[in-house]
Enzyme design. Structure first.
Site, PDB file in Angstrom:
ATOM      1  CG  LEU A 264       2.096   1.708   0.333  1.00 51.05           C
ATOM      2  CD1 LEU A 264       1.804   0.788   1.427  1.00 51.05           C
ATOM      3  CD2 LEU A 264       0.790   1.912  -0.410  1.00 51.05           C
ATOM      4  CG  ASP A 265       0.118   8.736   1.448  1.00 55.58           C
ATOM      5  OD1 ASP A 265       0.843   8.947   0.720  1.00 55.58           O
ATOM      6  OD2 ASP A 265      -0.996   9.023   1.196  1.00 55.58           O
TER       7      ASP A 265
END
Ligand code: URA
Length: 237
Positions: free
Chosen positions: A103-104
């Site tokens: 995930l960012d």
């Protein structure tokens, strides 16, 4: 069968020298009897091992669900920022777990970590068709045209061709639930950018049929059961 010290190291209990010291000091029970020999042959599936009073349940691999907060990198280690692995208990860190599907930094929600490479590959491979579901808050309204483009399979600004995605626009039109089966760099953000929208907040809600445990506080992790692992490969509604 494996050596007692090797068994303990494989379970993330400590380094080889640490566990050997503890074994020699008489704090390890092998089937209820003190064993001071690091080389004691151990049947990892059937023998009962107690380390400093704690029963050690053998796990070939571990599968972890983390409720990732914003500001944390989906990485194993980083010089400057906190990583997902930093948030795990020491025994899981020592097992060498890594992120299965990043995930960012600013994205929250369900992150899987494991020390099982085949499992990680299966979760991430677009060919396996495991859908990841996200909640997105947006800078403006989703048009019917953009929603249709998602369903048809978008072409991103750099020419990347995406597989069809599912989108459900929520009340007010400025938030949506999106399901994608790939994990391209900043994919959801870039998908909305094609319609001139910025993603203001993004949270992963589920992977396949496994939903984020909403009782798990942000920044906390727990092991998945076998049934939960199987759910990942069963598609959700
Ligand atoms: N898509 C994004 O843009 N960011 C994420 O973190 C996950 C999917």
């Amino acid at each position: 069968m494996m050596r007692l010290d090797k068994f303990l190291v494989s379970q993330g209990i400590g380094s080889r020298s640490e566990v050997q010291r503890t074994i020699r000091s008489g704090q390890v029970l092998h089937n209820g009897t003190v064993c001071k020999k690091p080389e004691q042959k151990t049947d990892e599936l059937h023998d009962k091992i107690t380390y400093c009073g704690e029963f050690i349940e053998y796990r070939k691999f571990v599968y972890v669900m983390l409720n990732k907060p914003a500001g944390v990198l989906s990485a194993t280690e980083d010089k400057n920022a906190k990583t997902a692995v930093d948030l795990l208990p020491a025994d899981l860190q020592r097992r060498g777990v890594f992120v299965a599907g990043r995930l960012d930094k600013d994205t929250e929600g369900l992150l899987l970590l494991t020390d099982d490479g085949d499992f990680a590959h299966k979760v991430m491979s677009p060919k396996k068709g495991v859908f990841k579901k996200y909640y997105a808050k947006l800078s403006g309204s989703v048009t019917a045209e953009l929603a249709q483009n998602f369903r048809n399979g978008l072409t991103l600004a750099d020419g990347t061709q995406l597989k069809p995605a599912f989108i459900e626009v929520l009340a007010g039109d400025t938030s949506a639930i999106v399901k994608i089966c790939e994990g391209k760099f900043h994919q959801v953000k870039r998908m909305f950018e094609t319609g001139g929208l910025k993603v203001l907040y993004l949270k992963r809600l589920s992977i396949g049929g496994l939903a984020l445990d909403e009782d798990l506080p942000l920044g906390k992790a727990r092991l998945l059961s076998d049934e939960e692992c199987e759910k990942i490969f069963v598609q959700s509604a």
